[in-house]
Design an enzyme around this catalytic site. Sequence first.
Site, mmCIF file in Angstrom:
data_model
loop_
_atom_site.group_PDB
_atom_site.id
_atom_site.type_symbol
_atom_site.label_atom_id
_atom_site.label_comp_id
_atom_site.label_asym_id
_atom_site.label_seq_id
_atom_site.Cartn_x
_atom_site.Cartn_y
_atom_site.Cartn_z
ATOM 1 N N ASP A 79 0.818 -1.213 0.000
ATOM 2 C CA ASP A 79 0.000 0.000 0.000
ATOM 3 C C ASP A 79 0.849 1.260 0.000
ATOM 4 O O ASP A 79 2.069 1.199 0.189
ATOM 5 C CB ASP A 79 -0.976 0.003 1.195
ATOM 6 C CG ASP A 79 -0.341 -0.529 2.480
ATOM 7 O OD1 ASP A 79 0.893 -0.429 2.618
ATOM 8 O OD2 ASP A 79 -1.072 -1.038 3.338
ATOM 9 N N ASN B 238 -7.612 -2.569 14.357
ATOM 10 C CA ASN B 238 -9.001 -2.847 13.974
ATOM 11 C C ASN B 238 -9.113 -4.085 13.081
ATOM 12 O O ASN B 238 -10.158 -4.338 12.499
ATOM 13 C CB ASN B 238 -9.612 -1.634 13.263
ATOM 14 C CG ASN B 238 -8.914 -1.303 11.953
ATOM 15 O OD1 ASN B 238 -7.930 -1.953 11.583
ATOM 16 N ND2 ASN B 238 -9.404 -0.319 11.235
ATOM 17 N N HIS C 67 -7.378 -4.619 10.281
ATOM 18 C CA HIS C 67 -7.115 -4.422 8.840
ATOM 19 C C HIS C 67 -5.838 -5.150 8.407
ATOM 20 O O HIS C 67 -4.931 -5.371 9.219
ATOM 21 C CB HIS C 67 -7.118 -2.943 8.442
ATOM 22 C CG HIS C 67 -5.928 -2.128 8.826
ATOM 23 N ND1 HIS C 67 -5.979 -0.761 9.022
ATOM 24 C CD2 HIS C 67 -4.619 -2.463 9.048
ATOM 25 C CE1 HIS C 67 -4.785 -0.309 9.327
ATOM 26 N NE2 HIS C 67 -3.942 -1.315 9.355
ATOM 27 N N GLU D 236 -9.765 -2.015 5.284
ATOM 28 C CA GLU D 236 -10.394 -1.715 6.569
ATOM 29 C C GLU D 236 -11.614 -2.622 6.774
ATOM 30 O O GLU D 236 -12.088 -3.248 5.814
ATOM 31 C CB GLU D 236 -10.813 -0.231 6.594
ATOM 32 C CG GLU D 236 -9.668 0.764 6.349
ATOM 33 C CD GLU D 236 -8.704 0.905 7.541
ATOM 34 O OE1 GLU D 236 -8.692 0.039 8.442
ATOM 35 O OE2 GLU D 236 -7.942 1.905 7.546
HETATM 36 C C1 F6R Z 1 1.403 -1.200 6.130
HETATM 37 C C2 F6R Z 1 0.117 -1.889 6.235
HETATM 38 C C3 F6R Z 1 -0.682 -1.827 7.495
HETATM 39 C C4 F6R Z 1 0.140 -2.145 8.733
HETATM 40 C C5 F6R Z 1 -0.725 -2.125 9.979
HETATM 41 C C6 F6R Z 1 0.095 -2.302 11.243
HETATM 42 O O1 F6R Z 1 1.990 -1.428 4.867
HETATM 43 O O2 F6R Z 1 -0.300 -2.483 5.286
HETATM 44 O O3 F6R Z 1 -1.747 -2.732 7.410
HETATM 45 O O4 F6R Z 1 0.724 -3.406 8.595
HETATM 46 O O5 F6R Z 1 -1.420 -0.904 10.071
HETATM 47 O O6 F6R Z 1 0.939 -1.202 11.393
HETATM 48 P P1 F6R Z 1 2.095 -1.193 12.488
HETATM 49 O O7 F6R Z 1 3.045 -2.268 12.105
HETATM 50 O O8 F6R Z 1 2.707 0.171 12.396
HETATM 51 O O9 F6R Z 1 1.423 -1.466 13.795
#
Ligand code: F6R
Length: 241
Positions: free
Chosen positions: A67, A137, A139, A144
């Site tokens: 992403d 959450n 995701h 989401e």
């Molecule tokens: C990032 C991504 C997000 C993160 C998730 C956890 O490329 O796809 O889904 O993996 O938000 O983020 P952290 O590791 O910062 O807790």
Amino acid sequence: MRVLVTPDYRTLSEEAAALVARAVRAKPDITLGLPTGSTPLGMYEELIRKHRHEGLDFSRVRTFNLDEYLGLAPDDPQSYHAYMHARFFDHVNIAVDNTRIPDGSPGVDANAKCGRYEDAIRNAGGIDLLIVGIGSNGHIAFNEPGSSFESRTRVVTLAPETIENAKRHFPGDADIPMSAITIGIRTILDARRILLLASGSGKAEAVERTLRDPVSESVPASALRLHPDVIAILDESARRR
Ligand code: F6R
């Protein structure tokens, strides 16, 4: 889904890097799906160490990032382009042409680029090993809650809690993006193997729901239970409620 619980973040990072390194050695022209965020930082550090000290070779590896924020140019320090270069690509012998990250530059026709990103993954022969974190959450990538399990690369609006979490990475007065380009849940499930990483008590509830709740679009990560080859590496604090 196989679950490996490690005592701490360092061990999680070493186990994740060891798994990725084994996969790269077994298939030197492997195609990887790569996450950003705080969770994989230790894994990237360990992969860089393996490159420097154990000769782990990335010269034929191809990568697709999961992403990117919409509205940030690749040279914006908050972009995932900048993150990937600073945290990984610039420290190993990967060919920049073999790395792809969705383009969220201001002014680009992001919707038009989404289909091309899917085409590029397909033309590369698909993703062999996709590494993914999890949001508090539930995701995965920026899919989401409520995202269709049939979703593919597209522009999405970020959930309020995702924007809140992003704040700590943005300087005080910076505009936090409200939207992003993300690969879809179907894109993730199309990968041959998936490695899910979760660290810290802030992820414990999302992990519990992923592993125990009914598979449902309200918990995007639960889709991973539909895939035949997923390993989750968690640390102790992510495993407990
Ligand atoms: C990032 C991504 C997000 C993160 C998730 C956890 O490329 O796809 O889904 O993996 O938000 O983020 P952290 O590791 O910062 O807790």
